[in-house]
Write a protein that holds these residues in place. Structure first.
Motif, short mmCIF file in Angstrom:
data_model
loop_
_atom_site.label_atom_id
_atom_site.label_comp_id
_atom_site.label_asym_id
_atom_site.label_seq_id
_atom_site.Cartn_x
_atom_site.Cartn_y
_atom_site.Cartn_z
N ASP A 74 0.59 -1.27 0.03
CA ASP A 74 -0.02 0.26 0.00
C ASP A 74 0.87 1.27 0.07
O ASP A 74 0.49 2.38 -0.72
CB ASP A 74 -0.88 -0.06 1.36
CG ASP A 74 -2.02 -0.89 1.11
OD1 ASP A 74 -2.45 -1.18 -0.02
OD2 ASP A 74 -2.65 -1.27 2.28
N HIS A 75 1.80 1.18 0.71
CA HIS A 75 3.03 2.61 0.86
C HIS A 75 3.45 2.81 -0.46
O HIS A 75 3.36 3.91 -1.10
CB HIS A 75 3.80 2.05 1.85
CG HIS A 75 4.58 3.34 2.39
ND1 HIS A 75 5.81 3.69 1.66
CD2 HIS A 75 4.39 4.20 3.15
CE1 HIS A 75 6.34 4.92 2.16
NE2 HIS A 75 5.32 5.22 3.29
N SER A 147 10.40 2.24 1.28
CA SER A 147 9.22 2.25 2.15
C SER A 147 9.31 1.53 3.42
O SER A 147 8.83 1.96 4.36
CB SER A 147 8.00 1.58 1.05
OG SER A 147 7.07 1.32 1.78
N MET A 151 8.87 3.68 6.93
CA MET A 151 7.80 3.11 7.78
C MET A 151 8.41 2.86 9.31
O MET A 151 8.04 3.18 10.26
CB MET A 151 7.07 2.10 7.51
CG MET A 151 5.96 2.49 6.41
SD MET A 151 4.95 1.04 5.96
CE MET A 151 5.92 -0.10 5.32
#
Length: 215
Positions: A74-75, A147, A151
Motif C-alpha cells: 500500500d505504501h 518504503s 515506515m
C-alpha cells in the motif's frame, strides 16, 4: 430479411462493403503490428530480525510477516489497490498494462474469496525495451527498501530490530511478450466483416421503412 435479400443488399451497396473491407484491413494491420513488450516477474521477501529466541518466519511460519507485506504494498502504491486476480500467474501484461511497475500482494485464494497471507511481494515490470525493464526492476526493489525504511523510521525502530527485504533474484529474466498475429488478424477481420454486414442490414431496413411509409 432472408439470405437472398442480404446478398442482394450487399451487392447493391457494394461501396459500403468496399469501405468496410478497407477499414477491416486497417484494423488487421494495426492489430498484427503491435510492438513487442518486455516483461519480468520476481518476488521480494520480507525478513524479520534474527534472534535466537525469536527466529524469522522462514524458520517458524507462525511468525509470518504477511501483515507488513500488505502495508509495504500500500505504501509503495500510494494507497492504490491493484486488480484482484483469480490466479497468481496473472501478469500485468495480461491485464493490458504494457509499461510500468506493479507491486502487489499475490492473491492465494480466488477472485471472489481472497487470501492475502503470502509472505512476499509480487513484483512485475513491463516496458518497450529489455534495458528499461531491467532498470525499473532495480527501482522496484529500491522502492520496497525505501518504503520499509521510511515506515520503520517513523516508528523509531532500532536497526537491530528492523525488518529487511531481499529479492528472489538479482538478475531477473526478461521475457518478450508478443501477441498471436493469426488470432489477432482473424478476430479483427471477422469483427470488421460482421460490423459491415450489420451496417448494410441497418441501411436496408431504413430504406424499406421510407418506401413503406405513407406519403
Amino acid at each position: 430479411m432472408t439470405t437472398r435479400d442480404l446478398i442482394r443488399a450487399m451487392l447493391q451497396r457494394w461501396y459500403v462493403m468496399v469501405l468496410g473491407a478497407v477499414i477491416s484491413l486497417g484494423f488487421v494491420y494495426v492489430s498484427t503490428h503491435q510492438p513487442t513488450v518486455y516483461w519480468t516477474q520476481f518476488n521480494v521477501v520480507l525478513l524479520g530480525p534474527t534472534d535466537p529466541e525469536f527466529p524469522n518466519y522462514l524458520e517458524d511460519p507462525h511468525l509470518t510477516l504477511h501483515p507488513m507485506v500488505g502495508l509495504v504494498a500500500d505504501h509503495v502504491n500510494g494507497g492504490a489497490r491493484s486488480m484482484m486476480t483469480a490466479s497468481t500467474d496473472t501478469s500485468m501484461v495480461g491485464q493490458g498494462i504494457q509499461s510500468g511497475i506493479q507491486v502487489r500482494v499475490p492473491n492465494l485464494g480466488s477472485q471472489h474469496r481472497g487470501d492475502f497471507s503470502a509472505n512476499y511481494l509480487d513484483i512485475q515490470v513491463a516496458g518497450p525495451t529489455p534495458e528499461g525493464v531491467t532498470a525499473d526492476a532495480r527501482i522496484a526493489v529500491e522502492m520496497v527498501e525505501a518504503s520499509l525504511d521510511s515506515m520503520q523510521d517513523d516508528l523509531g525502530i532500532e536497526p537491530r530490530s528492523r525488518i529487511r527485504s531481499i529479492a528472489s533474484t538479482s538478475d531477473a529474466t526478461i521475457y518478450p511478450v508478443r501477441g498471436n498475429r493469426v488470432r489477432a488478424a482473424a478476430a479483427s477481420g471477422v469483427s470488421g466483416a460482421a460490423m459491415t454486414v450489420v451496417l448494410v442490414c441497418w441501411l436496408e431496413r431504413r430504406r424499406n421503412r421510407r418506401v413503406s411509409a405513407p406519403a
